[in-house]
Design a protein around this motif. Structure first.
Motif, mmCIF file in Angstrom:
data_model
loop_
_atom_site.group_PDB
_atom_site.id
_atom_site.type_symbol
_atom_site.label_atom_id
_atom_site.label_comp_id
_atom_site.label_asym_id
_atom_site.label_seq_id
_atom_site.Cartn_x
_atom_site.Cartn_y
_atom_site.Cartn_z
ATOM 1 N N THR A 229 0.866 -1.177 0.000
ATOM 2 C CA THR A 229 0.000 0.000 0.000
ATOM 3 C C THR A 229 0.903 1.227 0.000
ATOM 4 O O THR A 229 2.052 1.151 0.418
ATOM 5 C CB THR A 229 -0.920 0.022 1.241
ATOM 6 O OG1 THR A 229 -0.111 0.104 2.416
ATOM 7 C CG2 THR A 229 -1.786 -1.216 1.287
ATOM 8 N N LEU B 234 -6.856 9.347 -3.847
ATOM 9 C CA LEU B 234 -7.465 8.146 -4.442
ATOM 10 C C LEU B 234 -7.142 8.025 -5.924
ATOM 11 O O LEU B 234 -6.712 6.981 -6.405
ATOM 12 C CB LEU B 234 -8.987 8.215 -4.239
ATOM 13 C CG LEU B 234 -9.794 7.049 -4.805
ATOM 14 C CD1 LEU B 234 -9.556 5.787 -3.979
ATOM 15 C CD2 LEU B 234 -11.287 7.375 -4.818
ATOM 16 N N ASP C 290 -2.854 5.285 -1.002
ATOM 17 C CA ASP C 290 -3.827 4.727 -0.058
ATOM 18 C C ASP C 290 -3.993 5.580 1.188
ATOM 19 O O ASP C 290 -5.041 5.565 1.819
ATOM 20 C CB ASP C 290 -3.382 3.313 0.349
ATOM 21 C CG ASP C 290 -3.364 2.377 -0.845
ATOM 22 O OD1 ASP C 290 -4.451 1.979 -1.288
ATOM 23 O OD2 ASP C 290 -2.272 2.080 -1.368
ATOM 24 N N VAL D 116 -9.910 6.492 1.306
ATOM 25 C CA VAL D 116 -8.471 6.431 1.577
ATOM 26 C C VAL D 116 -8.278 6.835 3.041
ATOM 27 O O VAL D 116 -9.212 7.324 3.672
ATOM 28 C CB VAL D 116 -7.658 7.369 0.657
ATOM 29 C CG1 VAL D 116 -7.747 6.912 -0.790
ATOM 30 C CG2 VAL D 116 -8.118 8.814 0.809
ATOM 31 N N THR E 115 -7.791 -0.669 2.156
ATOM 32 C CA THR E 115 -7.175 0.250 1.193
ATOM 33 C C THR E 115 -7.709 0.075 -0.223
ATOM 34 O O THR E 115 -8.081 -1.034 -0.625
ATOM 35 C CB THR E 115 -5.645 0.037 1.144
ATOM 36 O OG1 THR E 115 -5.389 -1.315 0.750
ATOM 37 C CG2 THR E 115 -4.993 0.319 2.463
ATOM 38 N N PRO E 116 -7.703 1.147 -0.991
ATOM 39 C CA PRO E 116 -8.098 1.050 -2.403
ATOM 40 C C PRO E 116 -7.223 0.048 -3.165
ATOM 41 O O PRO E 116 -7.712 -0.674 -4.027
ATOM 42 C CB PRO E 116 -7.860 2.459 -2.943
ATOM 43 C CG PRO E 116 -7.836 3.349 -1.758
ATOM 44 C CD PRO E 116 -7.408 2.523 -0.588
ATOM 45 N N ARG E 117 -5.937 -0.001 -2.830
ATOM 46 C CA ARG E 117 -5.058 -0.910 -3.579
ATOM 47 C C ARG E 117 -5.468 -2.353 -3.347
ATOM 48 O O ARG E 117 -5.540 -3.143 -4.276
ATOM 49 C CB ARG E 117 -3.599 -0.695 -3.188
ATOM 50 C CG ARG E 117 -2.672 -1.483 -4.095
ATOM 51 C CD ARG E 117 -1.303 -0.873 -4.205
ATOM 52 N NE ARG E 117 -1.139 0.006 -5.346
ATOM 53 C CZ ARG E 117 -1.369 1.283 -5.385
ATOM 54 N NH1 ARG E 117 -1.806 1.898 -4.317
ATOM 55 N NH2 ARG E 117 -1.159 1.984 -6.465
#
Ligand code: BGC
Length: 779
Positions: free
Chosen positions: A83, A137, A142, A187, A328-330
């Motif tokens: 991340t 984002l 993240d 995030v 997290t977005p990742r």
């Protein structure tokens, strides 16, 4: 099973891979169970420093989001991705350009923390950081390493511009709004630097020695509010020591207070630099070491093997990490666009910036009327400072200056002066090299010295101009504190002379003269503030700053910022000035002390700093001792005037609510930031004269329009910390509920009667090794 460890990633054969649990939100226990000791240690250590080239901090971050400050490590076998953690706080800090890539990755330069606090408007702050978080984002990061929440204990701290205020309540509420905005994008934030990191000199090692009361009421309070009200994903432990122990190794700080008392359930990570004692940090609940080094992984493995770190401690931290990663977005495979709407964000920054600018003086000259030709002086007019240097410096697409703004408003900026300044700035930028420590080398431009303009030139220009404006500028940043001397705290002889000459020349001709302050922190104003006809404190308000200043000067916008700190008369009036390294320069290099391997001198304010002023920071001191100030806490003028009604204070189950009606009694539309101070009854603990316990800002009120504001205050908010009992306490009695336009301008007062005092007992931790000898208050 045969494993090959390459760069912290465990690779296995395809068959083995399919048998491994892959991390999901629902199988954290299972993944934790499947992890080897090596993998667990790997997850607790970031992926390291890379080559430190301009704009790029770590090699690993370069691979994912170039220029980000750090990453967590991948464990492919278990489906654990890296991340990305990137600075903050005045926007996202990443590299604007990438090798072999024609696209650019600029981020919006938002107003710095001090400007956000000057807005006294949590909704506006949240709106700005919602846009900021969208850039986090959409550029694939993240976490934003922000907000900076340390108190303005002393105006010369080099990073004050990143921080909010001298007051913990304003800090906590502004931070909560900031966090809510960023995190509404999915995030995270990392609030920093936890805790008591109030100077840059020897910032990696300095021991902040502070009483438990000042710690609880001031230095931890903002963090407490932010954690309880906004649930940040991450807390960044600071570099310094607190009462003898590194904060990142303090169980009492990171577990007893942060988690057990406040209910924090995210991760704690270190600030960027390794320290010995990794095992101690792990045990203390510091989940992640950033930026991370192999030796830290080795230390953790070794300490688990010897039993120094228990399995439970290790698993507790690893679980925290896994819980962080699945948010997290990742991890969730968010397909970021690399195309946030920079234009919309720029528009928002321009619109909001005047709400954090403070009109200090105005004898009627502003907004400008009946003037067309402007003689615009000061390098800052043409080379505006948008934000400070250091890790808080954002790679923004451009910075709008005041000359552009005034031209856009329809003024004629004198071209002789403009050309002269532009040539000087271009010459200086190529010829003066940045010389200011880490910040200077890496992160942001040095401020070029002011250009001297002679009186006879000013006289000639006066004949062809209607008004003169001078922009005074200062900058600061990570890695160094400011100086209590000419050119920083005080004006240089040349600046003083230029201001006096311009005032004399224009006044003799019946014309006006205005000063704009494009500065990141407090400077001395008492000796010269009477000279100009108006002073606008623009701060360092982001990339649209020059346009926003012009909007105020020409009356398109009405400034509604108020000071989040006190401007004293003299530097030495500030109680912490006697315990702050403002004069260290000749004896010490400060920043690089941690590299010194020779014997340590116990040097005051360098190796350690005693917080002898205790709870008397900022207005708490000035108001209690009636010490004259140049501008009080909360101060700021407007183009209009406001009238406050009589307040109504009602007891509630949990404290009181106070209602007041504010009416615009002038002729311009405007917003008013209303402050609620409370003076406690006698009989309890010794207290400052009064303390900020609430605030609210009106919407834009048209002339004649009124708005009713209601502010709720809980009993716990009224409490002070009793060290003897290790408890928060409220005394029974009558509390004065004071509505002020600033700390020295109380407009209306009500009362709240508390029949029975209450107390909230907390853990008796973090006491200084020896009693701090407090300053005695003198009226
Ligand atoms: C600063 C932090 C920053 C980090 C990563 C440190 O030196 O103190 O505020 O987030 O670097 O850039």
């Amino acid at each position: 099973m045969k494993k090959i460890l390459i760069a912290g990633v465990t690779l296995l054969s395809a068959t083995a891979l399919s048998a491994q649990p892959q991390l999901s939100k629902d199988n954290i226990d299972e993944v934790l169970k499947a992890m080897t000791l090596e993998e667990k240690a790997t997850l607790l250590v970031g992926s390291g420093w890379g080559s430190m080239t301009a704009g790029s901090m770590t090699a690993s971050a370069t691979a994912l989001v170039p220029g980000a400050a750090g990453t967590t490590r991948t464990i492919e076998r278990l489906g654990i991705p890296s991340t990305v953690l990137a600075d903050g706080p005045a926007g996202l800090r990443i590299s604007p350009r990438r090798d072999d890539d024609p696209n650019t990755y600029f981020c919006t330069g938002f107003p710095v923390g001090t400007v956000l606090a000057s807005m006294w408007d949590t909704e506006r702050v949240q709106e700005l950081t919602t846009a900021m978080g969208n850039e986090v984002l959409e550029y694939g990061a993240d976490v934003l390493l922000a907000p900076g929440m340390n108190l303005h204990r002393n105006p010369l701290c080099g990073r004050n511009f990143e921080y909010f205020s001298e007051d913990p309540f304003l800090t906590g509420k502004t931070a909560a709004a900031y966090i809510n905005g960023i995190q509404s994008n999915g995030v995270g934030v990392s609030i920093k630097h936890f805790a008591v990191n109030n100077q840059e000199v020897n910032r990696m090692e300095n021991d902040s020695r502070v009483s438990q009361r000042a710690l609880r009421e001031l230095y931890l309070k903002g963090f407490e509010i932010a954690v309880k009200e906004a649930d940040p994903w991450i807390v960044m432990s600071s570099y310094n020591k607190l009462n003898g122990e590194y904060t990142q190794q303090s169980y009492d700080l990171l577990i007893t207070i942060l988690r057990s008392e406040w209910g924090f359930d995210g991760i704690v990570m270190t600030d960027w630099g390794t320290k010995d004692g990794t095992a101690k940090a792990v045990k203390a609940g510091n989940d992640l070491m950033e930026p991370g080094m192999q030796v830290e992984i080795d230390r953790i493995i070794e300490a688990v093997k010897t039993g120094e770190i228990s399995q439970e401690e290790l698993d507790r931290n690893v679980r925290n990490m896994l819980e962080y990663i699945v948010k997290t977005p990742r991890f969730n495979n968010y397909q970021y666009s690399n195309k946030p709407d920079l234009e919309a964000h720029a528009k928002l920054v321009r619109e909001a910036a005047p709400e954090g600018m403070v009109l200090l003086e105005n004898n009627g000259v502003l907004p400008l009327k009946n003037v067309k030709k402007v003689a615009l002086y000061g390098t800052g007019s043409y080379d505006f400072i948008a934000g400070g240097t250091g890790s808080g410096n954002v790679n923004k697409p451009y910075i709008r200056n005041i000359a552009e703004g005034l031209t856009e408003c329809g003024f004629e900026v004198n071209q002789d002066i403009q050309k002269w300044y532009e040539q000087y700035i271009a010459y200086s930028k190529t010829n003066f090299k940045n010389n200011g420590g880490l910040s200077g080398v890496l992160l942001g431009e040095a401020v070029i010295p002011e250009m001297e303009v002679k009186r006879d030139f000013m006289e000639r220009i006066e004949e062809v101009s209607d008004i003169a404006i001078f922009t005074l500028r200062r900058n600061a940043g990570e890695g160094g504190d400011r100086y209590a001397r000419d050119g920083d705290w005080t004006l240089t002889g040349m600046e003083r002379e230029m201001i006096q000459n311009l005032a004399d020349i224009y006044h003799a001709a019946g014309k006006k003269f205005v000063v704009v302050m494009n500065i990141g922190g407090v400077i001395e104003t008492a000796s010269w503030k009477h000279i100009p006809d108006a002073i606008l404190l623009a701060w360092t308000p982001g990339q649209e700053g020059g346009l926003a200043v012009a909007d105020i000067l020409c009356g398109k916008a009405n400034p509604s910022g108020k000071l989040p700190m006190t401007f004293p008369v003299n530097y030495l009036d500030i109680p912490s000035s006697h315990n702050f390294p403002y004069n260290y320069k000749d004896e010490h290099t400060g920043m690089w002390d941690f590299l010194w391997s020779g014997p340590k001198k116990e040097q005051k304010n360098v190796e350690y700093t005693e917080y002898k002023e205790d709870i008397y920071v900022g207005y708490r001191y000035f108001q209690t001792t009636d010490t004259p100030v140049s501008y009080p806490f909360g101060y700021g003028k407007s183009y209009t005037t406001f009238e406050y009604s009589k307040p109504v204070v009602k007891a509630t189950a949990d404290g009181f609510s106070a209602t007041i009606t504010v009416r615009n009694t002038g002729s311009a539309a405007g917003k008013e930031a209303v402050q609620l101070y409370v003076a406690a009854p006698a009989g309890g603990l010794e207290k400052p004269a009064f303390e900020l316990k609430g605030f609210a800002k009106t919407k834009t009120l048209a002339p004649g329009e009124a708005q009713t504001l209601t502010i709720s205050v809980s009993k716990y908010t009224l409490a002070s910390f009793n060290e003897e009992a290790s408890a928060w306490e409220t005394a029974a009695g009558t509390y004065q509920v004071m509505f002020g336009a600033n700390a020295a301008d109380i407009r209306a007062t009500g009362v709240y009667k508390l029949k029975k005092g209450e107390s909230w007992v907390v853990n008796n931790v973090l006491a200084p090794a020896a009693t701090i000898n407090k300053i005695s208050l003198q009226k």
